[in-house]
Write a protein that holds these residues in place. Structure first.
Motif, PDB file in Angstrom:
ATOM      1  N   UNK A 178      25.686-100.059 -75.916  1.00  0.00           N
ATOM      2  CA  UNK A 178      25.510-100.153 -77.378  1.00  0.00           C
ATOM      3  C   UNK A 178      25.223-101.591 -77.804  1.00  0.00           C
ATOM      4  N   UNK A 179      25.995-102.521 -77.270  1.00  0.00           N
ATOM      5  CA  UNK A 179      25.797-103.925 -77.624  1.00  0.00           C
ATOM      6  C   UNK A 179      24.401-104.382 -77.211  1.00  0.00           C
ATOM      7  N   UNK A 180      23.991-104.051 -75.991  1.00  0.00           N
ATOM      8  CA  UNK A 180      22.657-104.450 -75.516  1.00  0.00           C
ATOM      9  C   UNK A 180      21.565-103.847 -76.387  1.00  0.00           C
ATOM     10  N   UNK A 181      21.737-102.593 -76.762  1.00  0.00           N
ATOM     11  CA  UNK A 181      20.730-101.922 -77.585  1.00  0.00           C
ATOM     12  C   UNK A 181      20.614-102.593 -78.959  1.00  0.00           C
ATOM     13  N   UNK A 182      21.752-102.826 -79.609  1.00  0.00           N
ATOM     14  CA  UNK A 182      21.724-103.364 -80.969  1.00  0.00           C
ATOM     15  C   UNK A 182      21.436-104.866 -81.020  1.00  0.00           C
ATOM     16  N   UNK A 183      21.458-105.529 -79.883  1.00  0.00           N
ATOM     17  CA  UNK A 183      21.059-106.947 -79.856  1.00  0.00           C
ATOM     18  C   UNK A 183      19.632-107.104 -79.371  1.00  0.00           C
ATOM     19  N   UNK A 184      18.902-105.965 -79.258  1.00  0.00           N
ATOM     20  CA  UNK A 184      17.490-106.004 -78.931  1.00  0.00           C
ATOM     21  C   UNK A 184      17.165-106.067 -77.446  1.00  0.00           C
ATOM     22  N   UNK A 185      18.151-105.981 -76.582  1.00  0.00           N
ATOM     23  CA  UNK A 185      17.899-106.042 -75.136  1.00  0.00           C
ATOM     24  C   UNK A 185      17.555-104.673 -74.554  1.00  0.00           C
ATOM     25  N   UNK A 186      17.809-103.631 -75.298  1.00  0.00           N
ATOM     26  CA  UNK A 186      17.586-102.274 -74.787  1.00  0.00           C
ATOM     27  C   UNK A 186      18.787-101.813 -73.970  1.00  0.00           C
ATOM     28  N   UNK A 187      18.899-100.516 -73.755  1.00  0.00           N
ATOM     29  CA  UNK A 187      20.057 -99.990 -73.037  1.00  0.00           C
ATOM     30  C   UNK A 187      20.080-100.469 -71.584  1.00  0.00           C
ATOM     31  N   UNK A 188      21.276-100.730 -71.063  1.00  0.00           N
ATOM     32  CA  UNK A 188      21.437-101.197 -69.674  1.00  0.00           C
ATOM     33  C   UNK A 188      21.204-100.050 -68.690  1.00  0.00           C
ATOM     34  N   UNK A 189      21.670 -98.877 -69.042  1.00  0.00           N
ATOM     35  CA  UNK A 189      21.548 -97.708 -68.148  1.00  0.00           C
ATOM     36  C   UNK A 189      20.967 -96.536 -68.923  1.00  0.00           C
ATOM     37  N   UNK A 190      19.649 -96.616 -69.221  1.00  0.00           N
ATOM     38  CA  UNK A 190      19.036 -95.529 -70.012  1.00  0.00           C
ATOM     39  C   UNK A 190      19.038 -94.207 -69.247  1.00  0.00           C
ATOM     40  N   UNK A 191      19.183 -93.127 -69.979  1.00  0.00           N
ATOM     41  CA  UNK A 191      19.133 -91.791 -69.377  1.00  0.00           C
ATOM     42  C   UNK A 191      17.721 -91.497 -68.906  1.00  0.00           C
ATOM     43  N   UNK A 192      16.751 -91.905 -69.695  1.00  0.00           N
ATOM     44  CA  UNK A 192      15.347 -91.776 -69.310  1.00  0.00           C
ATOM     45  C   UNK A 192      14.749 -93.175 -69.303  1.00  0.00           C
ATOM     46  N   UNK A 193      13.789 -93.423 -68.434  1.00  0.00           N
ATOM     47  CA  UNK A 193      13.195 -94.768 -68.391  1.00  0.00           C
ATOM     48  C   UNK A 193      12.635 -95.170 -69.744  1.00  0.00           C
ATOM     49  N   UNK A 194      12.847 -96.427 -70.096  1.00  0.00           N
ATOM     50  CA  UNK A 194      12.327 -96.964 -71.349  1.00  0.00           C
ATOM     51  C   UNK A 194      10.885 -97.403 -71.113  1.00  0.00           C
ATOM     52  N   UNK A 195       9.985 -96.945 -71.976  1.00  0.00           N
ATOM     53  CA  UNK A 195       8.574 -97.308 -71.843  1.00  0.00           C
ATOM     54  C   UNK A 195       8.404 -98.810 -72.075  1.00  0.00           C
ATOM     55  N   UNK A 196       7.529 -99.427 -71.294  1.00  0.00           N
ATOM     56  CA  UNK A 196       7.243-100.847 -71.454  1.00  0.00           C
ATOM     57  C   UNK A 196       6.572-101.082 -72.802  1.00  0.00           C
ATOM     58  N   UNK A 197       6.948-102.166 -73.449  1.00  0.00           N
ATOM     59  CA  UNK A 197       6.375-102.470 -74.771  1.00  0.00           C
ATOM     60  C   UNK A 197       5.094-103.258 -74.629  1.00  0.00           C
TER      61      UNK A 197
END
Length: 197
Positions: A178-197
């Protein structure tokens, strides 16, 4: 009592040192089981997975790839560690149980529905396999009534992570995500891969 003695006897009679461990599902948990079996108990480890592991990872796990049929025919202990999906429904049914040795054990720590519980109860009753250990069940929270009538099965709730240190680590990981997500780093252990920006 009688049930506790039988539970101990059915697994004590099948030595794990030097036995063949068959793992169906070689993700993170399957690999951890393989390493413990090979390094800790000197077990020969064979595995079946949707895709074969890299040679370096196979060497690290001391595991050899096998077809599902070969694994079921040769393993002394079969452990199921696959995610549940339509494709994995009844991965172990009557036909698969018939391939196993009469001295083999089956352990399902994955999800209910991976094993056809009715077919397993028949195989256990007829001693076509020696024993089973289940902490997940088809149709949870109900347990198939026939599994309650066979003495060569151990049934437990799916609570392997129910220790204070593990639950604290799980809560900490959720908070860190949660902290990583809300500080703009994205989730540390996403359930699904996060698409590259």
């Amino acid at each position: 009592g009688k049930w506790q003695k039988w539970s101990f006897d059915m697994f004590a009679g099948s030595d794990i040192h030097g036995a063949t461990l068959g793992i169906i599902g070689m993700g993170r948990i399957g690999q951890g089981i393989a390493k413990r079996g090979a390094h800790g108990f000197g077990m020969k480890v064979i595995y079946h997975n949707r895709s074969r592991l890299d040679a370096s990872l196979e060497a690290e796990c001391k595991a050899t790839y096998a077809s599902k049929e070969e694994l079921l025919k040769t393993a002394d202990h079969v452990v199921l560690v696959v995610p549940y999906s339509a494709a994995s429904h009844h991965t172990i049914g009557a036909a698969e149980l018939a391939l196993m040795k009469p001295t083999a054990t089956l352990v399902n720590i994955a999800r209910g529905g991976i094993v056809d519980d009715a077919a397993l109860a028949v195989a256990l009753r007829e001693q076509r396999i020696a024993a089973a250990g289940l902490d997940v069940f088809e149709g949870e929270p109900k347990v198939h009534p026939d599994l309650l009538t066979v003495p060569n099965v151990v049934l437990t709730p799916h609570i392997a992570s129910a220790t204070v240190p593990t639950r604290k680590a799980m809560a900490g990981l959720a908070a860190d995500n949660l902290i990583a997500f809300f500080t703009g780093k994205g989730p540390l252990t996403p359930v699904t891969p996060v698409a590259a920006k």
